[in-house]
Design a protein around this motif. Structure first.
Motif, mmCIF file in Angstrom:
data_model
loop_
_atom_site.group_PDB
_atom_site.id
_atom_site.type_symbol
_atom_site.label_atom_id
_atom_site.label_comp_id
_atom_site.label_asym_id
_atom_site.label_seq_id
_atom_site.Cartn_x
_atom_site.Cartn_y
_atom_site.Cartn_z
ATOM 1 N N GLU A 1 47.568 48.615 34.875
ATOM 2 C CA GLU A 1 48.107 48.502 33.528
ATOM 3 C C GLU A 1 47.850 49.781 32.720
ATOM 4 O O GLU A 1 48.707 50.219 31.937
ATOM 5 C CB GLU A 1 47.472 47.298 32.829
ATOM 6 C CG GLU A 1 47.897 45.954 33.429
ATOM 7 C CD GLU A 1 47.173 44.796 32.793
ATOM 8 O OE1 GLU A 1 46.339 45.056 31.900
ATOM 9 O OE2 GLU A 1 47.432 43.639 33.194
ATOM 10 N N SER A 2 46.664 50.385 32.909
ATOM 11 C CA SER A 2 46.353 51.632 32.215
ATOM 12 C C SER A 2 47.292 52.749 32.650
ATOM 13 O O SER A 2 47.795 53.538 31.823
ATOM 14 C CB SER A 2 44.901 52.028 32.488
ATOM 15 O OG SER A 2 44.598 53.282 31.912
ATOM 16 N N ASN B 1 40.787 42.163 39.708
ATOM 17 C CA ASN B 1 40.974 42.280 38.254
ATOM 18 C C ASN B 1 40.865 43.733 37.808
ATOM 19 O O ASN B 1 41.653 44.205 36.973
ATOM 20 C CB ASN B 1 39.944 41.431 37.527
ATOM 21 C CG ASN B 1 40.162 39.932 37.753
ATOM 22 O OD1 ASN B 1 41.264 39.520 38.120
ATOM 23 N ND2 ASN B 1 39.127 39.141 37.554
ATOM 24 N N ALA B 2 39.870 44.458 38.380
ATOM 25 C CA ALA B 2 39.720 45.878 38.033
ATOM 26 C C ALA B 2 40.945 46.673 38.465
ATOM 27 O O ALA B 2 41.415 47.572 37.738
ATOM 28 C CB ALA B 2 38.455 46.441 38.674
ATOM 29 N N GLN B 3 41.471 46.365 39.634
ATOM 30 C CA GLN B 3 42.684 47.050 40.104
ATOM 31 C C GLN B 3 43.867 46.757 39.193
ATOM 32 O O GLN B 3 44.682 47.649 38.906
ATOM 33 C CB GLN B 3 42.983 46.617 41.537
ATOM 34 C CG GLN B 3 41.959 47.087 42.558
ATOM 35 C CD GLN B 3 42.154 46.436 43.917
ATOM 36 O OE1 GLN B 3 42.910 45.473 44.049
ATOM 37 N NE2 GLN B 3 41.470 46.957 44.930
ATOM 38 N N GLN B 4 43.953 45.559 38.740
ATOM 39 C CA GLN B 4 45.054 45.209 37.836
ATOM 40 C C GLN B 4 44.908 45.922 36.488
ATOM 41 O O GLN B 4 45.896 46.406 35.929
ATOM 42 C CB GLN B 4 45.081 43.694 37.634
ATOM 43 C CG GLN B 4 45.498 42.911 38.882
ATOM 44 C CD GLN B 4 45.399 41.422 38.689
ATOM 45 O OE1 GLN B 4 44.736 40.945 37.758
ATOM 46 N NE2 GLN B 4 46.042 40.657 39.568
ATOM 47 N N TYR B 5 43.676 46.011 35.979
ATOM 48 C CA TYR B 5 43.454 46.740 34.724
ATOM 49 C C TYR B 5 43.821 48.205 34.888
ATOM 50 O O TYR B 5 44.442 48.822 33.999
ATOM 51 C CB TYR B 5 41.993 46.617 34.297
ATOM 52 C CG TYR B 5 41.569 45.206 33.958
ATOM 53 C CD1 TYR B 5 42.494 44.285 33.440
ATOM 54 C CD2 TYR B 5 40.261 44.781 34.157
ATOM 55 C CE1 TYR B 5 42.118 42.998 33.139
ATOM 56 C CE2 TYR B 5 39.880 43.486 33.860
ATOM 57 C CZ TYR B 5 40.802 42.597 33.345
ATOM 58 O OH TYR B 5 40.420 41.318 33.042
ATOM 59 N N ASN B 6 43.460 48.813 36.032
ATOM 60 C CA ASN B 6 43.795 50.216 36.278
ATOM 61 C C ASN B 6 45.302 50.400 36.358
ATOM 62 O O ASN B 6 45.851 51.395 35.824
ATOM 63 C CB ASN B 6 43.131 50.681 37.569
ATOM 64 C CG ASN B 6 43.414 52.134 37.879
ATOM 65 O OD1 ASN B 6 43.088 53.031 37.100
ATOM 66 N ND2 ASN B 6 44.058 52.381 39.029
#
Length: 352
Positions: A117-118, A110-115
Protein backbone atom coordinates in the motif's frame (compact mmCIF):
# COMPACT_ATOMS: atom_id res chain seq x y z
CA UNK A 1 -81.53 -120.49 16.86
CA UNK A 2 -79.52 -117.82 15.00
CA UNK A 3 -78.62 -118.50 11.43
CA UNK A 4 -75.07 -118.09 10.10
CA UNK A 5 -76.19 -115.05 8.07
CA UNK A 6 -77.46 -113.27 11.18
CA UNK A 7 -74.22 -114.00 13.03
CA UNK A 8 -72.19 -112.59 10.16
CA UNK A 9 -74.39 -109.49 10.13
CA UNK A 10 -73.85 -108.96 13.88
CA UNK A 11 -70.10 -109.21 13.45
CA UNK A 12 -70.13 -106.59 10.69
CA UNK A 13 -71.86 -103.92 12.75
CA UNK A 14 -68.91 -103.22 15.09
CA UNK A 15 -66.60 -103.04 12.10
CA UNK A 16 -68.92 -100.61 10.34
CA UNK A 17 -69.27 -98.48 13.47
CA UNK A 18 -65.48 -98.44 13.93
CA UNK A 19 -64.98 -97.41 10.32
CA UNK A 20 -67.57 -94.65 10.64
CA UNK A 21 -65.98 -93.40 13.87
CA UNK A 22 -62.54 -93.53 12.28
CA UNK A 23 -63.80 -91.58 9.26
CA UNK A 24 -65.46 -88.98 11.50
CA UNK A 25 -62.29 -88.70 13.58
CA UNK A 26 -60.25 -88.31 10.42
CA UNK A 27 -62.58 -85.59 9.15
CA UNK A 28 -62.39 -83.87 12.51
CA UNK A 29 -58.59 -84.00 12.50
CA UNK A 30 -58.43 -82.68 8.93
CA UNK A 31 -60.81 -79.87 9.81
CA UNK A 32 -58.80 -78.99 12.90
CA UNK A 33 -55.57 -79.02 10.91
CA UNK A 34 -57.18 -76.78 8.33
CA UNK A 35 -58.45 -74.40 10.99
CA UNK A 36 -55.34 -74.62 13.19
CA UNK A 37 -52.19 -75.30 11.14
CA UNK A 38 -49.55 -77.09 13.16
CA UNK A 39 -45.92 -78.00 12.56
CA UNK A 40 -43.07 -79.46 14.55
CA UNK A 41 -40.59 -78.25 11.93
CA UNK A 42 -39.78 -75.16 13.96
CA UNK A 43 -36.94 -73.70 16.00
CA UNK A 44 -36.21 -70.77 18.28
CA UNK A 45 -34.55 -67.74 16.71
CA UNK A 46 -33.20 -64.40 17.89
CA UNK A 47 -31.30 -61.66 16.13
CA UNK A 48 -27.54 -61.81 16.61
CA UNK A 49 -24.59 -59.57 15.82
CA UNK A 50 -20.88 -60.27 15.64
CA UNK A 51 -18.97 -58.09 18.10
CA UNK A 52 -16.01 -56.86 16.09
CA UNK A 53 -13.51 -54.16 17.08
CA UNK A 54 -13.23 -51.14 14.80
CA UNK A 55 -9.51 -50.85 15.62
CA UNK A 56 -6.69 -53.33 16.10
CA UNK A 57 -4.84 -53.77 19.37
CA UNK A 58 -4.17 -55.85 22.44
CA UNK A 59 -7.19 -56.75 24.62
CA UNK A 60 -6.40 -55.49 28.12
CA UNK A 61 -9.81 -56.04 29.72
CA UNK A 62 -12.41 -58.72 29.03
CA UNK A 63 -14.90 -58.64 31.93
CA UNK A 64 -17.47 -60.98 30.29
CA UNK A 65 -17.54 -64.76 29.98
CA UNK A 66 -19.16 -67.13 27.53
CA UNK A 67 -22.98 -67.42 27.79
CA UNK A 68 -23.16 -64.49 30.21
CA UNK A 69 -26.16 -62.16 30.15
CA UNK A 70 -25.24 -58.48 29.69
CA UNK A 71 -27.17 -55.24 29.86
CA UNK A 72 -27.08 -52.38 27.39
CA UNK A 73 -24.01 -50.23 28.07
CA UNK A 74 -22.02 -52.93 29.90
CA UNK A 75 -18.32 -53.09 29.07
CA UNK A 76 -17.63 -56.04 26.76
CA UNK A 77 -13.92 -55.62 26.12
CA UNK A 78 -11.23 -52.94 26.17
CA UNK A 79 -8.41 -52.60 23.64
CA UNK A 80 -5.19 -50.94 24.79
CA UNK A 81 -5.97 -47.22 24.28
CA UNK A 82 -2.40 -45.89 24.63
CA UNK A 83 -1.51 -45.85 20.91
CA UNK A 84 -4.72 -44.00 20.09
CA UNK A 85 -4.25 -41.58 23.01
CA UNK A 86 -0.71 -40.85 21.82
CA UNK A 87 -1.96 -40.22 18.29
CA UNK A 88 -4.58 -37.84 19.65
CA UNK A 89 -2.04 -35.96 21.79
CA UNK A 90 0.34 -35.65 18.83
CA UNK A 91 -2.38 -34.32 16.55
CA UNK A 92 -3.50 -31.77 19.13
CA UNK A 93 0.10 -30.61 19.58
CA UNK A 94 0.43 -30.24 15.80
CA UNK A 95 -2.71 -28.11 15.81
CA UNK A 96 -1.29 -25.79 18.48
CA UNK A 97 2.01 -25.41 16.60
CA UNK A 98 0.20 -24.79 13.33
CA UNK A 99 -2.02 -22.11 14.92
CA UNK A 100 1.12 -20.30 16.13
CA UNK A 101 2.66 -20.56 12.68
CA UNK A 102 -0.50 -19.18 11.09
CA UNK A 103 -0.46 -16.27 13.56
CA UNK A 104 3.18 -15.39 12.80
CA UNK A 105 2.70 -15.80 9.07
CA UNK A 106 -0.36 -13.58 9.19
CA UNK A 107 1.75 -10.83 10.78
CA UNK A 108 4.27 -11.11 7.95
CA UNK A 109 1.47 -11.01 5.40
CA UNK A 110 0.05 -7.89 7.05
CA UNK A 111 3.47 -6.20 6.86
CA UNK A 112 3.73 -7.12 3.18
CA UNK A 113 0.32 -5.68 2.53
CA UNK A 114 1.22 -2.43 4.33
CA UNK A 115 4.40 -2.17 2.24
CA UNK A 116 2.44 -2.74 -0.97
CA UNK A 117 0.00 0.00 0.00
CA UNK A 118 2.89 2.37 0.77
CA UNK A 119 4.48 1.68 -2.62
CA UNK A 120 1.14 2.27 -4.34
CA UNK A 121 0.98 5.67 -2.64
CA UNK A 122 4.51 6.43 -3.90
CA UNK A 123 3.35 5.53 -7.41
CA UNK A 124 0.52 8.04 -7.13
CA UNK A 125 2.96 10.73 -5.97
CA UNK A 126 5.34 9.97 -8.87
CA UNK A 127 2.44 10.00 -11.31
CA UNK A 128 1.33 13.39 -10.03
CA UNK A 129 4.89 14.79 -10.31
CA UNK A 130 5.29 13.41 -13.85
CA UNK A 131 1.96 14.91 -14.88
CA UNK A 132 2.91 18.31 -13.47
CA UNK A 133 6.32 18.24 -15.25
CA UNK A 134 4.65 17.35 -18.55
CA UNK A 135 2.10 20.18 -18.15
CA UNK A 136 4.86 22.70 -17.34
CA UNK A 137 6.84 21.68 -20.43
CA UNK A 138 3.76 21.99 -22.66
CA UNK A 139 3.02 25.49 -21.34
CA UNK A 140 6.61 26.76 -21.75
CA UNK A 141 7.29 25.49 -25.28
CA UNK A 142 4.92 28.02 -27.03
CA UNK A 143 6.54 30.88 -25.05
CA UNK A 144 10.02 30.20 -26.46
CA UNK A 145 9.25 31.72 -29.89
CA UNK A 146 7.84 34.85 -28.24
CA UNK A 147 10.94 35.34 -26.13
CA UNK A 148 9.20 34.98 -22.79
CA UNK A 149 11.40 31.99 -21.82
CA UNK A 150 14.89 31.00 -22.75
CA UNK A 151 16.06 27.77 -24.36
CA UNK A 152 17.80 26.91 -21.13
CA UNK A 153 14.45 27.07 -19.31
CA UNK A 154 12.97 24.69 -21.87
CA UNK A 155 15.87 22.29 -21.36
CA UNK A 156 15.37 22.33 -17.61
CA UNK A 157 11.63 21.61 -18.08
CA UNK A 158 12.32 18.74 -20.44
CA UNK A 159 14.87 17.28 -18.03
CA UNK A 160 12.36 17.53 -15.16
CA UNK A 161 9.69 15.86 -17.30
CA UNK A 162 12.00 12.95 -18.18
CA UNK A 163 13.16 12.59 -14.55
CA UNK A 164 9.67 12.47 -13.13
CA UNK A 165 8.59 9.94 -15.78
CA UNK A 166 11.56 7.72 -14.90
CA UNK A 167 10.68 8.00 -11.22
CA UNK A 168 7.08 6.98 -12.08
CA UNK A 169 8.30 3.91 -13.99
CA UNK A 170 10.55 2.92 -11.10
CA UNK A 171 7.71 3.34 -8.59
CA UNK A 172 5.40 1.19 -10.71
CA UNK A 173 8.01 -1.59 -10.83
CA UNK A 174 8.38 -1.39 -7.05
CA UNK A 175 4.61 -1.62 -6.71
CA UNK A 176 4.55 -4.77 -8.83
CA UNK A 177 7.33 -6.31 -6.75
CA UNK A 178 5.57 -5.42 -3.50
CA UNK A 179 2.29 -6.89 -4.73
CA UNK A 180 4.06 -10.08 -5.81
CA UNK A 181 5.73 -10.35 -2.42
CA UNK A 182 2.41 -10.44 -0.59
CA UNK A 183 1.86 -14.07 0.44
CA UNK A 184 -1.04 -15.68 2.32
CA UNK A 185 -2.01 -18.29 4.88
CA UNK A 186 -4.30 -20.31 2.62
CA UNK A 187 -1.91 -23.27 2.50
CA UNK A 188 -1.53 -23.25 6.27
CA UNK A 189 -5.30 -23.03 6.73
CA UNK A 190 -5.73 -26.05 4.45
CA UNK A 191 -3.07 -27.88 6.46
CA UNK A 192 -4.96 -26.98 9.63
CA UNK A 193 -8.09 -28.65 8.21
CA UNK A 194 -6.06 -31.82 7.66
CA UNK A 195 -4.84 -31.76 11.27
CA UNK A 196 -8.42 -31.26 12.52
CA UNK A 197 -9.47 -34.34 10.53
CA UNK A 198 -6.59 -36.30 12.10
CA UNK A 199 -7.78 -35.23 15.56
CA UNK A 200 -11.32 -36.41 14.78
CA UNK A 201 -10.02 -39.78 13.58
CA UNK A 202 -7.82 -40.14 16.67
CA UNK A 203 -10.74 -39.32 18.97
CA UNK A 204 -12.92 -41.84 17.13
CA UNK A 205 -10.26 -44.56 17.35
CA UNK A 206 -9.87 -43.87 21.07
CA UNK A 207 -13.63 -44.24 21.48
CA UNK A 208 -13.61 -47.47 19.43
CA UNK A 209 -11.04 -48.97 21.81
CA UNK A 210 -13.83 -49.37 24.39
CA UNK A 211 -16.63 -51.71 23.24
CA UNK A 212 -19.92 -51.77 25.14
CA UNK A 213 -23.12 -53.77 24.69
CA UNK A 214 -25.48 -52.01 22.26
CA UNK A 215 -28.50 -53.81 23.77
CA UNK A 216 -29.51 -56.38 26.36
CA UNK A 217 -28.21 -59.74 25.24
CA UNK A 218 -26.23 -62.86 25.94
CA UNK A 219 -22.63 -63.67 25.03
CA UNK A 220 -22.05 -66.64 22.73
CA UNK A 221 -19.02 -68.26 21.09
CA UNK A 222 -16.44 -66.46 23.24
CA UNK A 223 -13.17 -68.30 22.72
CA UNK A 224 -10.51 -65.73 23.63
CA UNK A 225 -9.09 -64.07 26.72
CA UNK A 226 -7.22 -60.99 27.94
CA UNK A 227 -3.93 -60.47 26.14
CA UNK A 228 -5.18 -61.61 22.75
CA UNK A 229 -4.38 -59.28 19.85
CA UNK A 230 -7.65 -58.23 18.25
CA UNK A 231 -7.72 -57.42 14.57
CA UNK A 232 -10.10 -54.82 13.19
CA UNK A 233 -13.29 -56.24 11.65
CA UNK A 234 -12.55 -59.75 13.00
CA UNK A 235 -15.30 -61.06 15.35
CA UNK A 236 -14.43 -61.61 19.01
CA UNK A 237 -17.74 -63.27 19.91
CA UNK A 238 -21.45 -63.21 19.09
CA UNK A 239 -24.07 -61.21 20.99
CA UNK A 240 -27.61 -62.61 21.00
CA UNK A 241 -30.37 -59.99 21.18
CA UNK A 242 -32.54 -61.29 24.03
CA UNK A 243 -34.99 -58.39 23.87
CA UNK A 244 -37.10 -60.22 21.28
CA UNK A 245 -37.47 -63.96 20.74
CA UNK A 246 -38.99 -65.66 17.73
CA UNK A 247 -39.95 -69.10 16.58
CA UNK A 248 -39.42 -69.81 12.90
CA UNK A 249 -41.93 -72.46 11.82
CA UNK A 250 -41.88 -74.04 8.37
CA UNK A 251 -45.48 -74.46 7.14
CA UNK A 252 -46.61 -76.09 3.92
CA UNK A 253 -47.65 -73.67 1.23
CA UNK A 254 -51.15 -75.19 1.31
CA UNK A 255 -51.47 -74.03 4.94
CA UNK A 256 -50.55 -70.40 4.36
CA UNK A 257 -54.05 -69.35 3.28
CA UNK A 258 -55.51 -67.05 5.89
CA UNK A 259 -52.20 -66.59 7.70
CA UNK A 260 -51.21 -62.95 7.98
CA UNK A 261 -48.93 -60.84 10.17
CA UNK A 262 -50.73 -60.59 13.49
CA UNK A 263 -52.22 -64.09 13.38
CA UNK A 264 -52.18 -65.53 16.94
CA UNK A 265 -49.96 -68.52 17.60
CA UNK A 266 -49.28 -71.02 20.38
CA UNK A 267 -45.77 -72.39 20.78
CA UNK A 268 -44.12 -74.93 23.02
CA UNK A 269 -40.50 -76.01 23.15
CA UNK A 270 -39.22 -79.57 23.01
CA UNK A 271 -37.03 -78.80 26.02
CA UNK A 272 -40.18 -78.35 28.14
CA UNK A 273 -43.40 -79.46 26.49
CA UNK A 274 -45.48 -78.57 29.58
CA UNK A 275 -45.12 -74.82 28.94
CA UNK A 276 -47.21 -72.99 26.37
CA UNK A 277 -46.18 -69.57 24.98
CA UNK A 278 -48.37 -67.19 23.08
CA UNK A 279 -47.21 -65.14 20.14
CA UNK A 280 -48.20 -63.53 16.87
CA UNK A 281 -47.03 -63.97 13.31
CA UNK A 282 -44.40 -61.34 12.59
CA UNK A 283 -43.85 -62.11 8.90
CA UNK A 284 -44.05 -64.83 6.27
CA UNK A 285 -41.12 -65.61 4.00
CA UNK A 286 -41.55 -64.63 0.35
CA UNK A 287 -38.88 -66.94 -0.96
CA UNK A 288 -37.06 -70.21 -0.33
CA UNK A 289 -34.24 -71.87 -2.24
CA UNK A 290 -35.66 -74.63 -4.49
CA UNK A 291 -34.20 -78.09 -3.94
CA UNK A 292 -34.71 -79.07 -7.59
CA UNK A 293 -33.25 -77.65 -10.77
CA UNK A 294 -34.49 -74.49 -12.38
CA UNK A 295 -33.71 -70.84 -12.01
CA UNK A 296 -30.65 -70.02 -9.93
CA UNK A 297 -31.91 -67.95 -7.01
CA UNK A 298 -29.74 -65.97 -4.60
CA UNK A 299 -27.90 -68.16 -2.11
CA UNK A 300 -29.15 -66.09 0.81
CA UNK A 301 -32.68 -67.51 0.62
CA UNK A 302 -33.63 -70.07 3.29
CA UNK A 303 -33.40 -73.70 2.26
CA UNK A 304 -36.16 -75.97 3.60
CA UNK A 305 -35.46 -79.66 2.99
CA UNK A 306 -38.31 -81.74 1.58
CA UNK A 307 -38.76 -85.07 3.30
CA UNK A 308 -40.09 -87.09 0.31
CA UNK A 309 -38.21 -86.66 -2.92
CA UNK A 310 -40.06 -89.20 -5.05
CA UNK A 311 -43.47 -87.59 -4.51
CA UNK A 312 -44.43 -84.03 -5.40
CA UNK A 313 -44.90 -82.55 -1.95
CA UNK A 314 -45.85 -79.06 -0.92
CA UNK A 315 -43.04 -76.59 -0.43
CA UNK A 316 -42.56 -75.24 3.07
CA UNK A 317 -42.17 -71.54 3.82
CA UNK A 318 -40.75 -70.10 7.07
CA UNK A 319 -43.27 -68.24 9.21
CA UNK A 320 -41.65 -65.97 11.79
CA UNK A 321 -43.58 -65.87 15.08
CA UNK A 322 -42.77 -63.29 17.73
CA UNK A 323 -43.18 -64.61 21.29
CA UNK A 324 -45.07 -62.31 23.66
CA UNK A 325 -43.60 -63.35 27.01
CA UNK A 326 -40.64 -65.71 26.53
CA UNK A 327 -38.93 -67.46 29.42
CA UNK A 328 -35.26 -66.40 29.26
CA UNK A 329 -34.23 -69.66 30.91
CA UNK A 330 -35.85 -71.80 28.19
CA UNK A 331 -35.39 -69.85 24.99
CA UNK A 332 -32.12 -70.61 23.25
CA UNK A 333 -31.29 -70.06 19.61
CA UNK A 334 -31.91 -73.26 17.68
CA UNK A 335 -34.14 -74.99 20.26
CA UNK A 336 -36.68 -77.30 18.61
CA UNK A 337 -40.27 -76.12 18.88
CA UNK A 338 -43.83 -76.88 17.86
CA UNK A 339 -46.05 -74.08 16.53
CA UNK A 340 -49.83 -73.87 16.15
CA UNK A 341 -51.49 -70.99 14.34
CA UNK A 342 -55.01 -69.70 15.01
CA UNK A 343 -56.22 -67.80 11.94
CA UNK A 344 -59.84 -67.82 13.13
CA UNK A 345 -59.00 -65.95 16.33
CA UNK A 346 -57.58 -63.11 14.31
CA UNK A 347 -60.55 -63.12 11.98
CA UNK A 348 -62.97 -63.09 14.92
CA UNK A 349 -61.10 -60.16 16.40
CA UNK A 350 -61.28 -58.31 13.13
CA UNK A 351 -65.04 -58.85 12.89
CA UNK A 352 -65.47 -57.36 16.36
Amino acid sequence: MATPASKTSKRKWPVIVLLVLTLLLLLFVIRQLDRTPRTDDAYVYADTIDMVPEVSGRIIDLPVRDNQAVRQGDLLFQIDPRPFQDALTRSRASLVALDRQIELTQRTVNAQQYNAESVRAAVERARAAASQASDTLHRMEPLLSKGFVSAEDIDHARTAQRSTQAELNAAQLQAQQAAAAVSGVDALVAQRAVVMAEISIAELNLEFATVRAPFDGRIASLTTSTGQYASALKPIFTLIDTRRWYVVANFRETELKGIRPGTPATVYLMSDTSRRFQGTVDSISYGVAPSEGGLALPGGLPHVQRTINWVHVSQRFPVKIRIDDPDPNLFRVGTSAVALLHPERRNDGERH
